[in-house]
Design an enzyme around this catalytic site. Structure first.
Site, short mmCIF file in Angstrom:
data_model
loop_
_atom_site.label_atom_id
_atom_site.label_comp_id
_atom_site.label_asym_id
_atom_site.label_seq_id
_atom_site.Cartn_x
_atom_site.Cartn_y
_atom_site.Cartn_z
CD GLN A 109 100.04 33.00 -19.40
OE1 GLN A 109 99.96 33.36 -18.25
NE2 GLN A 109 99.92 33.84 -20.41
CG ASN A 110 95.10 29.66 -23.23
OD1 ASN A 110 95.17 30.37 -22.22
ND2 ASN A 110 94.87 30.16 -24.43
CG HIS A 127 99.92 27.96 -16.56
ND1 HIS A 127 99.28 29.18 -16.64
CD2 HIS A 127 101.14 28.23 -16.01
CE1 HIS A 127 100.07 30.12 -16.15
NE2 HIS A 127 101.21 29.58 -15.78
CB CYS A 135 98.98 10.95 -7.84
SG CYS A 135 98.77 10.69 -6.07
CB CYS A 157 96.87 7.73 -6.88
SG CYS A 157 98.39 7.10 -7.58
CB SER A 199 95.75 39.68 -17.48
OG SER A 199 96.19 38.54 -16.78
CG ASN A 223 94.77 42.12 -23.99
OD1 ASN A 223 93.60 42.48 -23.86
ND2 ASN A 223 95.38 41.34 -23.12
P1 OAD Z 1 93.46 36.35 -17.86
O1 OAD Z 1 92.05 35.93 -17.65
O2 OAD Z 1 94.22 36.90 -16.72
O3 OAD Z 1 93.51 37.49 -18.96
C1 OAD Z 1 92.87 37.36 -20.18
C2 OAD Z 1 93.31 38.50 -21.06
O4 OAD Z 1 92.72 38.30 -22.32
C3 OAD Z 1 92.86 39.89 -20.58
O5 OAD Z 1 93.97 40.76 -20.60
C4 OAD Z 1 91.82 40.31 -21.61
O6 OAD Z 1 91.85 41.71 -21.87
C5 OAD Z 1 92.28 39.54 -22.83
N1 OAD Z 1 91.25 39.24 -23.81
C6 OAD Z 1 89.92 39.06 -23.62
N2 OAD Z 1 89.31 38.76 -24.77
C7 OAD Z 1 90.26 38.75 -25.73
C8 OAD Z 1 90.27 38.50 -27.13
N3 OAD Z 1 89.16 38.19 -27.79
N4 OAD Z 1 91.46 38.56 -27.78
C9 OAD Z 1 92.60 38.85 -27.12
N5 OAD Z 1 92.65 39.11 -25.80
C10 OAD Z 1 91.51 39.05 -25.11
O7 OAD Z 1 94.19 35.13 -18.54
P2 OAD Z 1 95.73 34.77 -18.57
O8 OAD Z 1 96.57 35.97 -18.77
O9 OAD Z 1 95.88 33.62 -19.48
O10 OAD Z 1 96.96 30.20 -14.50
O11 OAD Z 1 95.94 34.26 -17.11
C11 OAD Z 1 97.19 33.75 -16.78
C12 OAD Z 1 97.04 32.60 -15.86
O12 OAD Z 1 96.33 33.00 -14.70
C13 OAD Z 1 96.22 31.42 -16.38
O13 OAD Z 1 96.95 30.55 -17.16
C14 OAD Z 1 95.82 30.76 -15.13
C15 OAD Z 1 95.37 32.00 -14.46
O14 OAD Z 1 94.78 32.06 -13.35
C16 OAD Z 1 96.86 29.13 -13.75
O15 OAD Z 1 95.83 28.49 -13.65
C17 OAD Z 1 98.14 28.78 -13.08
#
Ligand code: OAD
Length: 262
Positions: A109-110, A127, A135, A157, A199, A223
């Protein structure tokens, strides 16, 4: 009920053996994997300039329509942050696992390219990628330079004159169908699935570990905190991925060498 597996030791032999003998492995990563590279997660409090903004209120089509300059300013700041970030031991360990498993898919998702920088090849960016630009109106890809000129507040654009935007998926937008299909198929066919640093709150990506479970895979969550998925995980490793993943590689493939050595 999730079994707890230690980060560096105490991993059950059944767990080690299952990962070692897996023919197909799928991994879902989220912002937590890049946290140890200095890229803030979405649910972390933002710092400095952007402390008073909620990312969930900036990363939407509505926010872009309402204030494209502000959204671009935020993305230029994030692009700068990402361009300085380096992969951490967790990213390198995932690249090392890819070398050991014949069918390996890294679904992320990164948007920060750190998995590729660490040497991962089969990366599915569900993502998008923050360094890409397209655009808002006609979806055509645009040259990066169009958007990197800070003096141009909202780049346009060259084909249709519409506003350019970062090539990421925003809240409320659909994932690219082919990309989601690739991610779903990998989740359904794997023997072992890892859900790392996410998360488990944002769908459809958050559904992938459930797809894997439904299709009989062992699902390991890494996590430091609990997530809505934790009770369903086969194993839950409650540790930072930059520590847990190198320890896991070392326990499973002691001959893999230091995952940091790329
Ligand atoms: P989040 O910011 O929702 O969650 C990050 C997770 O990483 C949390 O559960 C933390 O506990 C965990 N965490 C923190 N430090 C860590 C470490 N050192 N090792 C392992 N885990 C750790 O991020 P995402 O789940 O990626 O989407 O969020 C999902 C999507 O929501 C993103 O891709 C983005 C977002 O808003 C879009 O932009 C569409």
């Amino acid at each position: 009920m999730a079994d707890q597996a230690g980060a560096a030791s105490g991993m059950p032999e059944s767990f080690i053996e299952a990962v070692r003998s897996a023919k197909s492995v799928a991994v879902l990563t989220g912002a937590g994997v890049s946290a140890e590279s200095g890229v803030p997660t979405f649910r972390d409090a933002q710092t400095g300039l952007w402390a008073r903004y909620d990312p969930q209120q900036l990363a939407t089509p509505e926010a872009f329509r309402a204030n494209p300059e502000l959204v671009w300013e935020w993305y230029r700041w994030r692009r700068e942050l990402v361009s300085k970030a380096q992969p951490n031991p967790g990213h390198f360990a995932l690249a090392a696992i890819e070398e050991k498993v014949s069918d390996f898919t890294l679904i992320t998702q990164n948007v920060d390219s750190l998995h590729r920088l660490a040497g991962s090849n089969n990366v599915v960016e569900v993502h998008g990628n923050i360094m890409k630009t397209c655009c808002f109106d006609c979806s055509a890809d645009a040259e990066e330079e169009d958007a990197s000129k800070a003096e141009v507040k909202v780049p346009r654009c060259q084909l249709c004159g519409g506003m350019l935007r970062p090539g990421v998926v925003w809240f409320g937008e659909s994932l690219v169908a082919d990309v989601l299909r690739t991610a779903t198929e990998a989740s359904q066919r794997c023997d072992v699935f890892f859900s790392i640093g996410t998360s488990s709150a944002v769908y459809p990506a958050a559904a992938l570990p459930f797809e894997a479970l439904t299709h009989g895979a062992m699902v390991i969550e890494i996590n430091p905190d609990k997530t809505p998925f934790t009770p369903r995980a086969t194993y839950s490793i409650q540790a930072p991925s930059g520590e847990a993943l190198p320890a896991l590689v070392e326990a499973i493939w002691p001959d893999a060498g230091s995952p940091n050595a790329h």
